[in-house]
Write a protein that holds these residues in place. Structure first.
Motif, PDB file in Angstrom:
ATOM      1  N   HIS A  26      -9.657  48.869 -41.570  1.00 22.11           N
ATOM      2  CA  HIS A  26     -10.570  48.402 -42.618  1.00 22.11           C
ATOM      3  C   HIS A  26     -11.620  47.440 -42.084  1.00 22.11           C
ATOM      4  O   HIS A  26     -12.657  47.242 -42.714  1.00 22.11           O
ATOM      5  CB  HIS A  26      -9.771  47.733 -43.738  1.00 22.11           C
ATOM      6  CG  HIS A  26      -8.709  48.618 -44.320  1.00 22.11           C
ATOM      7  ND1 HIS A  26      -9.003  49.726 -45.086  1.00 22.11           N
ATOM      8  CD2 HIS A  26      -7.359  48.580 -44.215  1.00 22.11           C
ATOM      9  CE1 HIS A  26      -7.873  50.323 -45.434  1.00 22.11           C
ATOM     10  NE2 HIS A  26      -6.864  49.650 -44.924  1.00 22.11           N
ATOM     11  N   MET A  75     -19.097  53.475 -54.538  1.00 22.77           N
ATOM     12  CA  MET A  75     -17.760  53.106 -54.101  1.00 22.77           C
ATOM     13  C   MET A  75     -17.110  52.161 -55.100  1.00 22.77           C
ATOM     14  O   MET A  75     -17.785  51.373 -55.773  1.00 22.77           O
ATOM     15  CB  MET A  75     -17.824  52.435 -52.725  1.00 22.77           C
ATOM     16  CG  MET A  75     -18.455  53.268 -51.627  1.00 22.77           C
ATOM     17  SD  MET A  75     -17.636  54.860 -51.335  1.00 22.77           S
ATOM     18  CE  MET A  75     -16.028  54.303 -50.751  1.00 22.77           C
ATOM     19  N   ASN A  79     -13.803  48.828 -52.169  1.00 22.75           N
ATOM     20  CA  ASN A  79     -14.216  49.583 -50.985  1.00 22.75           C
ATOM     21  C   ASN A  79     -15.674  49.363 -50.600  1.00 22.75           C
ATOM     22  O   ASN A  79     -16.121  49.851 -49.564  1.00 22.75           O
ATOM     23  CB  ASN A  79     -13.987  51.082 -51.206  1.00 22.75           C
ATOM     24  CG  ASN A  79     -12.523  51.448 -51.216  1.00 22.75           C
ATOM     25  OD1 ASN A  79     -11.702  50.777 -50.608  1.00 22.75           O
ATOM     26  ND2 ASN A  79     -12.181  52.523 -51.918  1.00 22.75           N
ATOM     27  N   LYS A  82     -16.472  46.845 -47.316  1.00 21.36           N
ATOM     28  CA  LYS A  82     -16.065  47.411 -46.023  1.00 21.36           C
ATOM     29  C   LYS A  82     -16.856  48.667 -45.684  1.00 21.36           C
ATOM     30  O   LYS A  82     -17.070  48.974 -44.504  1.00 21.36           O
ATOM     31  CB  LYS A  82     -14.564  47.674 -45.970  1.00 21.36           C
ATOM     32  CG  LYS A  82     -14.000  48.564 -47.034  1.00 21.36           C
ATOM     33  CD  LYS A  82     -12.466  48.526 -46.957  1.00 21.36           C
ATOM     34  CE  LYS A  82     -11.816  49.284 -48.097  1.00 21.36           C
ATOM     35  NZ  LYS A  82     -10.345  49.133 -48.085  1.00 21.36           N
ATOM     36  N   THR A  83     -17.334  49.378 -46.703  1.00 17.07           N
ATOM     37  CA  THR A  83     -18.196  50.528 -46.447  1.00 17.07           C
ATOM     38  C   THR A  83     -19.551  50.074 -45.923  1.00 17.07           C
ATOM     39  O   THR A  83     -20.096  50.662 -44.979  1.00 17.07           O
ATOM     40  CB  THR A  83     -18.362  51.370 -47.722  1.00 17.07           C
ATOM     41  OG1 THR A  83     -17.078  51.852 -48.130  1.00 17.07           O
ATOM     42  CG2 THR A  83     -19.297  52.542 -47.495  1.00 17.07           C
ATOM     43  N   THR A  89     -20.286  55.790 -41.447  1.00 18.16           N
ATOM     44  CA  THR A  89     -19.501  56.305 -42.568  1.00 18.16           C
ATOM     45  C   THR A  89     -19.810  57.790 -42.744  1.00 18.16           C
ATOM     46  O   THR A  89     -20.950  58.226 -42.559  1.00 18.16           O
ATOM     47  CB  THR A  89     -19.814  55.540 -43.861  1.00 18.16           C
ATOM     48  OG1 THR A  89     -19.512  54.149 -43.664  1.00 18.16           O
ATOM     49  CG2 THR A  89     -18.979  56.058 -45.026  1.00 18.16           C
ATOM     50  N   MET A 152     -10.921  56.659 -47.366  1.00 17.35           N
ATOM     51  CA  MET A 152     -10.845  56.037 -48.689  1.00 17.35           C
ATOM     52  C   MET A 152     -11.065  57.081 -49.774  1.00 17.35           C
ATOM     53  O   MET A 152     -11.910  57.962 -49.648  1.00 17.35           O
ATOM     54  CB  MET A 152     -11.913  54.950 -48.831  1.00 17.35           C
ATOM     55  CG  MET A 152     -11.823  53.825 -47.822  1.00 17.35           C
ATOM     56  SD  MET A 152     -13.245  52.713 -47.936  1.00 17.35           S
ATOM     57  CE  MET A 152     -14.549  53.803 -47.362  1.00 17.35           C
ATOM     58  N   ASN A 177     -14.720  55.646 -43.124  1.00 14.56           N
ATOM     59  CA  ASN A 177     -15.414  54.701 -42.247  1.00 14.56           C
ATOM     60  C   ASN A 177     -14.938  54.916 -40.817  1.00 14.56           C
ATOM     61  O   ASN A 177     -13.756  55.180 -40.576  1.00 14.56           O
ATOM     62  CB  ASN A 177     -15.141  53.260 -42.680  1.00 14.56           C
ATOM     63  CG  ASN A 177     -15.853  52.909 -43.975  1.00 14.56           C
ATOM     64  OD1 ASN A 177     -16.905  53.457 -44.280  1.00 14.56           O
ATOM     65  ND2 ASN A 177     -15.283  51.996 -44.736  1.00 14.56           N
TER      66      ASN A 177
END
Length: 204
Positions: A26, A75, A79, A82-83, A89, A152, A177
């Motif tokens: 993550h 998202m 999420n 972290k995206t 991605t 995810m 990711n």
């Protein structure tokens, strides 16, 4: 007498890379990931099996910047950050129109494309089942290239597809990711797993 030649098995180092030591990540280390890594991973995974070789997986690579911000809007809240922070991605999706490529993928399946043309629900089910299978191959192919992955499922798939896949009609499955794990590993403590004794039954 027929002799059987066993295929060479992966060594422990390779198994550690793919399974034993691999983790969903993550938090990634700084440093860009070349989108060409996704192309290279696909060139490996495309040889893995799907039903009748239909190969419905499609990949939308989303680099940092405006494209990532566009994706992040779809998202789930947990999420989103972290995206935005990931080096690269990928949206893993399926093509419900996979049957239009069967002349290349399954040329011996005479009439299959024509039958599936009139069966959109069956096509969608086939695409999802086999697309998820190919996503598993994708994660392993990326790990095999020394990359860490964080798949995810928390996002608004309908809104994402209306935004990013309107022209293609692709249907998103997972957002992944990709990068290199931050030291020490960018992960939570590893949870347990069920043993083979819990899940494997041999019929007598």
């Amino acid at each position: 007498m027929t002799t059987t030649t066993l295929a060479p098995a992966l060594d422990d180092a390779a198994l550690d890379l793919l399974f034993h030591e691999a983790r969903s990540v993550h938090t990634f280390a700084e440093g860009a990931v070349d989108p060409a890594e996704i192309t290279a991973a696909y060139e490996t995974l495309r040889w893995a099996p799907t039903a009748m070789n239909i190969s419905p997986l499609r990949l939308t690579v989303v680099p940092v910047g405006a494209p990532r911000e566009r994706l992040a809007r779809h998202m789930a809240e947990g999420n989103r950050a972290k995206t935005l922070a990931a080096p690269l991605t990928v949206v893993a999706a399926t093509d419900p129109g996979f049957h239009t490529r069967l002349d290349t993928l399954a040329p011996t399946r005479t009439g299959l494309a024509e039958r599936l043309e009139t069966q959109p629900e069956q096509r969608a089910e086939m695409a999802r089942t086999n697309g998820l299978l190919q996503v598993g191959y994708l994660l392993l192919a990326l790990r095999a290239r020394g990359l860490a992955v964080g798949p995810m499922g928390g996002f608004d798939a309908d809104a994402l597809d209306a935004d990013l896949h309107a022209a293609s009609g692709w249907r998103s499955l997972l957002v992944v990711n990709v990068g290199r794990a931050a030291a020490p590993d960018g992960t939570h403590p590893r949870a347990g797993r069920l043993s083979a004794d819990d899940v494997v039954v041999t019929l007598g």
